[in-house]
Design a protein around this motif. Structure first.
Motif, PDB file in Angstrom:
ATOM      1  N   LEU A 132      -2.643   4.463   4.719  1.00 41.02           N
ATOM      2  CA  LEU A 132      -3.949   3.821   4.847  1.00 41.02           C
ATOM      3  C   LEU A 132      -5.041   4.831   5.177  1.00 41.02           C
ATOM      4  O   LEU A 132      -6.148   4.785   4.629  1.00 41.02           O
ATOM      5  N   GLY A 133      -4.754   5.763   6.081  1.00 36.79           N
ATOM      6  CA  GLY A 133      -5.739   6.783   6.407  1.00 36.79           C
ATOM      7  C   GLY A 133      -6.105   7.623   5.203  1.00 36.79           C
ATOM      8  O   GLY A 133      -7.279   7.958   4.981  1.00 36.79           O
ATOM      9  N   GLU A 134      -5.106   7.956   4.405  1.00 37.53           N
ATOM     10  CA  GLU A 134      -5.327   8.718   3.175  1.00 37.53           C
ATOM     11  C   GLU A 134      -6.235   7.955   2.217  1.00 37.53           C
ATOM     12  O   GLU A 134      -7.184   8.517   1.639  1.00 37.53           O
ATOM     13  N   ALA A 135      -5.967   6.668   2.028  1.00 31.75           N
ATOM     14  CA  ALA A 135      -6.758   5.856   1.100  1.00 31.75           C
ATOM     15  C   ALA A 135      -8.196   5.705   1.592  1.00 31.75           C
ATOM     16  O   ALA A 135      -9.148   5.767   0.800  1.00 31.75           O
ATOM     17  N   PRO A 145       2.156   1.366   6.279  1.00 25.72           N
ATOM     18  CA  PRO A 145       2.115   1.992   4.959  1.00 25.72           C
ATOM     19  C   PRO A 145       2.492   3.468   4.984  1.00 25.72           C
ATOM     20  O   PRO A 145       3.150   3.971   4.059  1.00 25.72           O
ATOM     21  N   SER A 146       2.099   4.167   6.038  1.00 25.17           N
ATOM     22  CA  SER A 146       2.444   5.578   6.154  1.00 25.17           C
ATOM     23  C   SER A 146       3.959   5.765   6.231  1.00 25.17           C
ATOM     24  O   SER A 146       4.545   6.620   5.549  1.00 25.17           O
ATOM     25  N   SER A 147       4.605   4.931   7.052  1.00 22.09           N
ATOM     26  CA  SER A 147       6.059   5.019   7.203  1.00 22.09           C
ATOM     27  C   SER A 147       6.778   4.598   5.927  1.00 22.09           C
ATOM     28  O   SER A 147       7.747   5.243   5.500  1.00 22.09           O
ATOM     29  N   ALA A 148       6.305   3.510   5.311  1.00 18.30           N
ATOM     30  CA  ALA A 148       6.951   3.017   4.093  1.00 18.30           C
ATOM     31  C   ALA A 148       6.829   4.033   2.956  1.00 18.30           C
ATOM     32  O   ALA A 148       7.777   4.253   2.184  1.00 18.30           O
ATOM     33  N   LYS A 149       5.668   4.670   2.842  1.00 19.54           N
ATOM     34  CA  LYS A 149       5.473   5.677   1.798  1.00 19.54           C
ATOM     35  C   LYS A 149       6.467   6.826   1.959  1.00 19.54           C
ATOM     36  O   LYS A 149       7.090   7.271   0.983  1.00 19.54           O
ATOM     37  N   THR A 203       0.832  -1.206   0.000  1.00 14.67           N
ATOM     38  CA  THR A 203       0.000   0.000   0.000  1.00 14.67           C
ATOM     39  C   THR A 203       0.866   1.255   0.000  1.00 14.67           C
ATOM     40  O   THR A 203       0.626   2.210  -0.738  1.00 14.67           O
ATOM     41  N   GLY A 204       1.918   1.251   0.842  1.00 17.86           N
ATOM     42  CA  GLY A 204       2.771   2.429   0.953  1.00 17.86           C
ATOM     43  C   GLY A 204       3.749   2.604  -0.183  1.00 17.86           C
ATOM     44  O   GLY A 204       4.004   3.727  -0.628  1.00 17.86           O
TER      45      GLY A 204
END
Length: 397
Positions: free
Chosen positions: A72-75, A215-219, A64-65
């Motif tokens: 995830l929150g964004e999506a 996902p937030s951190s990976a992005k 995801t990220g």
């Protein structure tokens, strides 16, 4: 936040150490040690399954990220807002995320700080110094949270490795029955009255807020890297850190199994109970490991809450945004308040766990959907089938 370097020699292990730092906290230590003390080595297979399931699920959050390039929150915000035009479903998602993330992380933060302080009290023999240690640990966690993501990740890689060394050292010092331990790891069994403990072991390994944090951190971490390359590097880091996290949990369970029948009212009690059967070294290793587990979780809980809430509201300021910092500071200070006051956060924990119980299978399914829809890297059908199986297991539990 400074953009990460695209130098291929840096950052090869990605952000998966955050996932392990989040799930190996004082709650995990207490759950695993209690499972060992009550049921011996018989539930080791649950940790093996839960670690494998967490790897599969977190590989989709990594996708995801890095592949979909979305937190995830964004999506969730984009999907629900587009379909419901900020109607009832949009409001319900807000309530569930806020309850599951902020309230849950804030309530659990008390346990993280208390666990870290208890570990230090055991090691340093500082009876009665818990309140001062909680304040010092809160300040330390706050200083780490002010740093950029690369620094935080590097710190956690070191702390997770340290936890591994300390708890594995406890395992080898304690009088473990290795034959029984291996049978418990590879031969599934359900001792009488163990069903609730099985669910607790799975729940303490597959953590709902990790689905937001990862996902937030990976992005952010891989923002300058090609999607496929970033995802493969993230998977390589997961292949190292997630099995290490599972091994740490099993080491704690096995150490607890050497105390079969012992009663402990708090997580630090296990360190004290180990000393008569395994000597002072086991108490030292277990106490330091507990401190490391509490400190890492004391940082990841505020970080997860701030990341998810920033994305769900669409704040654009990054990690230096005052609102983002206000969220993680409020989680940290709430944990400090509960830790110093002695006021029980149990009602908040129960409410947050109920919200997480609703969120986990729904969000896991949504992560699967996001990874399926991305077009950066074609993924095989068997991989999605495996992810769907994990989602069904989460829903069943």
């Amino acid at each position: 936040m400074k953009p990460p370097s695209s130098n291929p020699r840096r950052g090869r292990l990605g952000t998966s150490s955050l996932v392990v730092a989040a799930f190996v906290g004082p709650g995990t230590v207490l759950t695993c040690a209690s499972a060992g003390a009550r049921f011996g080595y018989g539930l080791g297979w649950v940790l093996l399954f839960a670690t494998a399931a967490a790897f599969v699920l977190q590989s989709f959050t990594a996708g995801t990220g890095t592949l979909a390039r979305k937190g995830l929150g964004e999506a969730i915000r984009e999907t629900v807002a587009a379909r419901e035009k900020r109607g009832v479903a949009f409001g319900l998602v807000y309530v569930l995320v806020l309850l599951g993330l902020w309230v849950g992380c804030a309530a659990f933060e008390m346990g993280n700080l208390l666990g870290a302080a208890a570990g230090l009290e055991v090691v340093l023999d500082l009876a009665g110094a818990g309140r001062w240690l909680i304040v010092l640990l809160t300040l330390g966690a706050g200083l780490v949270l002010l740093q950029d993501l690369r620094f935080i990740t590097a710190v956690f890689q070191g702390l997770v490795a340290l936890m591994g060394v300390l708890f594995l050292a406890t395992l080898f010092v304690a009088p473990v029955d290795w034959g029984a331990a291996l049978r418990g790891l590879f031969v599934p069994s359900l001792p009488d009255e163990s069903a609730l403990t099985v669910i607790a072991l799975v729940g303490t390994t597959i953590v709902t807020y990790n689905l937001f944090l990862h996902p937030s951190s990976a992005k952010a971490y891989w923002q300058d890297e090609a999607p496929e390359r970033a995802w493969r590097r993230e998977l390589a880091g997961m292949a190292l850190f997630l099995p290490l996290g599972g091994l740490i949990s099993f080491a704690i369970l096995a150490a607890g199994a050497t105390l079969t029948g012992a009663e402990a009212t708090g997580v630090a009690d296990f360190a004290v109970l180990l000393e008569p059967v395994a000597g002072p070294a086991a108490r030292l290793f277990f106490g330091l490991g507990l401190c490391a587990a509490g400190l890492t979780s004391a940082v990841t809980a505020p970080l997860a809450a701030a990341s998810g809430i920033r994305e769900i509201f669409g704040w654009q300021g990054g990690t230096r945004d005052r609102r983002y910092r206000l969220v993680w500071a409020s989680v940290l200070l709430t944990g400090l308040f509960f830790g110093l006051s002695g006021v029980s956060p149990l009602p908040a924990i129960v409410a947050a766990q109920a919200a997480n119980g609703l969120l986990l299978p729904l969000i896991a399914a949504f992560v699967l959907y996001l990874t399926y829809r991305q077009r950066a890297v074609p993924l095989p059908r068997w991989y999605f089938a495996l992810g769907a199986l994990v989602v069904l297991v989460c829903a069943g539990l």
